[in-house]
Design a protein around this motif. Structure first.
Motif, PDB file in Angstrom:
ATOM      1  N   GLN A 191     -26.423   2.545  21.503  1.00  0.00           N
ATOM      2  CA  GLN A 191     -27.670   1.919  21.001  1.00  0.00           C
ATOM      3  C   GLN A 191     -28.726   2.957  20.609  1.00  0.00           C
ATOM      4  O   GLN A 191     -29.895   2.834  20.960  1.00  0.00           O
ATOM      5  CB  GLN A 191     -28.259   0.972  22.049  1.00  0.00           C
ATOM      6  CG  GLN A 191     -27.402  -0.279  22.284  1.00  0.00           C
ATOM      7  CD  GLN A 191     -28.009  -1.188  23.331  1.00  0.00           C
ATOM      8  OE1 GLN A 191     -28.172  -0.789  24.474  1.00  0.00           O
ATOM      9  NE2 GLN A 191     -28.349  -2.400  22.955  1.00  0.00           N
ATOM     10  N   SER A 192     -28.277   3.975  19.890  1.00  0.00           N
ATOM     11  CA  SER A 192     -29.235   5.015  19.489  1.00  0.00           C
ATOM     12  C   SER A 192     -28.990   5.390  18.027  1.00  0.00           C
ATOM     13  O   SER A 192     -28.639   6.507  17.718  1.00  0.00           O
ATOM     14  CB  SER A 192     -29.077   6.240  20.385  1.00  0.00           C
ATOM     15  OG  SER A 192     -27.762   6.744  20.246  1.00  0.00           O
TER      16      SER A 192
ATOM     17  N   LYS B  47     -32.953   3.954  13.036  1.00  0.00           N
ATOM     18  CA  LYS B  47     -33.508   2.671  12.600  1.00  0.00           C
ATOM     19  C   LYS B  47     -34.372   2.957  11.380  1.00  0.00           C
ATOM     20  O   LYS B  47     -35.234   3.838  11.445  1.00  0.00           O
ATOM     21  CB  LYS B  47     -34.423   2.120  13.694  1.00  0.00           C
ATOM     22  CG  LYS B  47     -33.807   1.043  14.534  1.00  0.00           C
ATOM     23  CD  LYS B  47     -34.855   0.528  15.527  1.00  0.00           C
ATOM     24  CE  LYS B  47     -34.276  -0.550  16.405  1.00  0.00           C
ATOM     25  NZ  LYS B  47     -33.644  -1.650  15.714  1.00  0.00           N
TER      26      LYS B  47
ATOM     27  N   ARG C  76     -36.462  -4.984  20.623  1.00  0.00           N
ATOM     28  CA  ARG C  76     -35.115  -5.036  21.206  1.00  0.00           C
ATOM     29  C   ARG C  76     -35.199  -5.434  22.680  1.00  0.00           C
ATOM     30  O   ARG C  76     -34.475  -6.304  23.145  1.00  0.00           O
ATOM     31  CB  ARG C  76     -34.431  -3.664  21.072  1.00  0.00           C
ATOM     32  CG  ARG C  76     -32.944  -3.751  21.436  1.00  0.00           C
ATOM     33  CD  ARG C  76     -32.330  -2.452  21.919  1.00  0.00           C
ATOM     34  NE  ARG C  76     -32.380  -1.320  21.049  1.00  0.00           N
ATOM     35  CZ  ARG C  76     -31.423  -0.932  20.199  1.00  0.00           C
ATOM     36  NH1 ARG C  76     -30.325  -1.626  20.091  1.00  0.00           N
ATOM     37  NH2 ARG C  76     -31.561   0.167  19.482  1.00  0.00           N
ATOM     38  N   ARG C  77     -36.116  -4.788  23.407  1.00  0.00           N
ATOM     39  CA  ARG C  77     -36.228  -5.093  24.836  1.00  0.00           C
ATOM     40  C   ARG C  77     -36.661  -6.537  25.067  1.00  0.00           C
ATOM     41  O   ARG C  77     -36.144  -7.209  25.958  1.00  0.00           O
ATOM     42  CB  ARG C  77     -37.196  -4.111  25.508  1.00  0.00           C
ATOM     43  CG  ARG C  77     -36.521  -2.772  25.792  1.00  0.00           C
ATOM     44  CD  ARG C  77     -37.356  -1.928  26.728  1.00  0.00           C
ATOM     45  NE  ARG C  77     -38.540  -1.393  26.064  1.00  0.00           N
ATOM     46  CZ  ARG C  77     -38.518  -0.309  25.284  1.00  0.00           C
ATOM     47  NH1 ARG C  77     -37.403   0.358  25.108  1.00  0.00           N
ATOM     48  NH2 ARG C  77     -39.616   0.113  24.704  1.00  0.00           N
TER      49      ARG C  77
ATOM     50  N   THR D 112     -38.398  -3.113  16.040  1.00  0.00           N
ATOM     51  CA  THR D 112     -38.698  -1.958  16.875  1.00  0.00           C
ATOM     52  C   THR D 112     -37.876  -1.975  18.169  1.00  0.00           C
ATOM     53  O   THR D 112     -37.277  -2.989  18.529  1.00  0.00           O
ATOM     54  CB  THR D 112     -40.190  -1.987  17.275  1.00  0.00           C
ATOM     55  OG1 THR D 112     -40.442  -3.246  17.920  1.00  0.00           O
ATOM     56  CG2 THR D 112     -41.097  -1.858  16.070  1.00  0.00           C
ATOM     57  N   GLU D 113     -37.893  -0.833  18.875  1.00  0.00           N
ATOM     58  CA  GLU D 113     -37.231  -0.754  20.192  1.00  0.00           C
ATOM     59  C   GLU D 113     -37.887  -1.732  21.170  1.00  0.00           C
ATOM     60  O   GLU D 113     -37.220  -2.303  22.033  1.00  0.00           O
ATOM     61  CB  GLU D 113     -37.326   0.667  20.764  1.00  0.00           C
ATOM     62  CG  GLU D 113     -36.386   1.671  20.113  1.00  0.00           C
ATOM     63  CD  GLU D 113     -34.903   1.300  20.232  1.00  0.00           C
ATOM     64  OE1 GLU D 113     -34.502   0.669  21.229  1.00  0.00           O
ATOM     65  OE2 GLU D 113     -34.150   1.634  19.307  1.00  0.00           O
TER      66      GLU D 113
END
Ligand code: AMP
Ligand code: ZN
Length: 435
Positions: A253-254, A323, A221-222, A217-218
């Protein structure tokens, strides 16, 4: 900074790309029809001949291939070149049943490694970089693919394979690795180990990571970006279509650019097989138009995804995929509600927990049960029963808001959930085991 590996291809005009795809597709369909009796029978059954395929517009006329076909044709039934011309075999990870094998000629290996070189370049990699490959080496495509791509770019390649995490960090420090390639779950584990060793991102030179082979997930990522002090890029692929590098993320990054000069994507309705318009979510299907040995035509990945041709800030014109939202077979139906593990991961990380969790689904007295064990960090850990209960209640409420159904949350002590060095196993569905 715009930097491309194959600028002419990555930034090609739409018309030129369609022309290139059409030429390659027409030749590929002939090649397959002549050399793969298994697929020829499928085309004959559908009443399609190579003459019916004149351009990409005719792609939808071709029959699909599925994992079931690969299993039925195992091991040589879909091979389109003599074994004497093949130089490599890889195998899928086998998370969903019997493994399948894929074959490569030298041309196919070069094509695949070039795709990985595009991914590394898009993540800022050059011949000045030290690239640490912590994907597993062997039958799995992760290690070999990024290793080959790294050589092409001219990075100093560190073929660590996965595992032995403290040694990964030691080499990372001693040899000044600047790019790390592994699964996102392993990257999170490496980040955690770095901190456990009393180190911070300032003690390493990493600037970027290229992570894939499993959904993330995003929020994940963080977490990884912070713990390692890097930019984390996604990379997508599957063995049947070659391996990692089928699609890769750029500086925006999208979503990931698909290497559509080699692999034509489609999104279909998984129920009817109809091609869906751009922007709709459905099952991702790939046609490999210039692979020689194992040229999958309209291969159904079971990954749920959507495509977009919106202009990308990086200058690439290659179509982008979001994603993947997980495989259609990752989706669980719990008490009639569709649940993806990624939805649960999103809530956990948003609520300040780590990505160390385990989802267990079962059926008791004809009712589905959903149990989520979530690990506490040392700071979160409390001896007070009431604190733990309050936390469990509030986390269960947050998950209920996301999913619409109530889970049972169990907060567990630090370091009790098994870490992953490859693809993480975060779901145990006992209903399937009973069936
Ligand atoms: P393999 O059997 O190792 O070839 O695995 C391929 C599968 O891994 C794909 O079909 C996807 O389900 C999954 N996968 C690979 N890369 C990613 C990614 N970046 N994000 C989500 N899933 C991925
Ligand atoms: Zn881009």
């Amino acid at each position: 900074m715009a930097h491309y590996w194959h600028e002419d291809i990555e930034c090609m005009s739409r018309e030129d790309m369609r022309k290139l795809q059409s030429e390659r597709l027409v030749a590929q369909v002939k090649h397959v029809y002549e050399h793969v009796p298994y697929y020829r029978a499928k085309m004959d059954e559908k009443g399609v001949t190579p003459d019916d395929i004149q351009s990409v517009d005719d792609l939808h006329k071709l029959p699909f291939l599925s994992k079931a076909d690969l299993r039925e044709a195992y091991p040589y039934g879909l091979l389109a070149k003599p074994l004497s011309e093949c130089v490599r075999i890889h195998s899928t990870s086998g998370t969903t049943g019997k493994r399948v094998v894929a074959f490569y000629t030298q041309h196919d290996v070069d094509l695949w490694e070039d795709c990985c070189a595009r991914a590394i370049t898009a993540a800022g990699g050059t011949d000045e970089d030290v690239l640490q490959v912590a994907y597993g080496y062997g039958l799995f495509t992760g290690g070999a693919g990024l290793h080959g791509g790294s050589h092409k770019v001219g990075c100093l390649t560190l073929p660590m394979s996965s595992g032995n995490t403290e040694r990964q960090i030691q080499f990372m420090r001693d040899l000044g690795s600047t790019i790390l390639c592994c699964t996102p779950s392993y990257a999170a584990y490496i980040g955690e180990t770095l901190h456990d060793m009393g180190l911070t991102p300032d003690d390493i030179k990493l600037k970027a990571g290229i992570f894939g082979a499993e959904p993330w997930t995003e929020e994940m990522r963080r977490t990884i970006e912070q713990s390692l002090g890097i930019k984390a890029y996604d990379i997508f692929g599957l063995t049947e279509i070659s391996g990692p590098g089928v699609a890769f993320e750029c500086s925006e990054q999208s979503g990931m650019h698909i290497n559509e000069d080699h692999f034509i994507p489609e999104i279909i309705d998984p129920e009817t097989g109809e091609v869906l318009p751009e922007g709709e979510i459905g099952e991702l299907v790939f046609t490999a138009i210039d692979k020689e040995a194992f040229p999958m035509l309209r291969y159904r990945t079971r990954d749920l995804c959507k495509l977009t041709r919106e202009k990308c800030g990086c200058g690439r014109t290659l179509i982008k995929m979001c994603k993947p939202m997980g495989r259609s077979d990752d989706m669980m139906i719990i008490r009639g509600v569709n649940v993806f593990p990624s939805q649960i991961e999103t809530v956990l990380i948003e609520q300040g927990y780590t990505p160390n969790y385990l989802i267990e689904v079962d059926r008791k007295n004809n009712t589905d049960t959903l149990d989520i064990s979530v690990e506490l960090t040392a700071e979160q850990f409390s001896d007070k029963m009431k604190d733990v209960q309050d936390r469990e209640r509030s986390l269960a409420a947050a998950i209920k808001t996301m999913l619409g159904i109530s889970p049972k949350v169990h907060l567990v002590s630090p370091k009790t959930i098994t870490r992953s060095e490859g693809k993480a196993v975060r779901v145990i569905d006992r209903r399937k085991l009973h069936d």
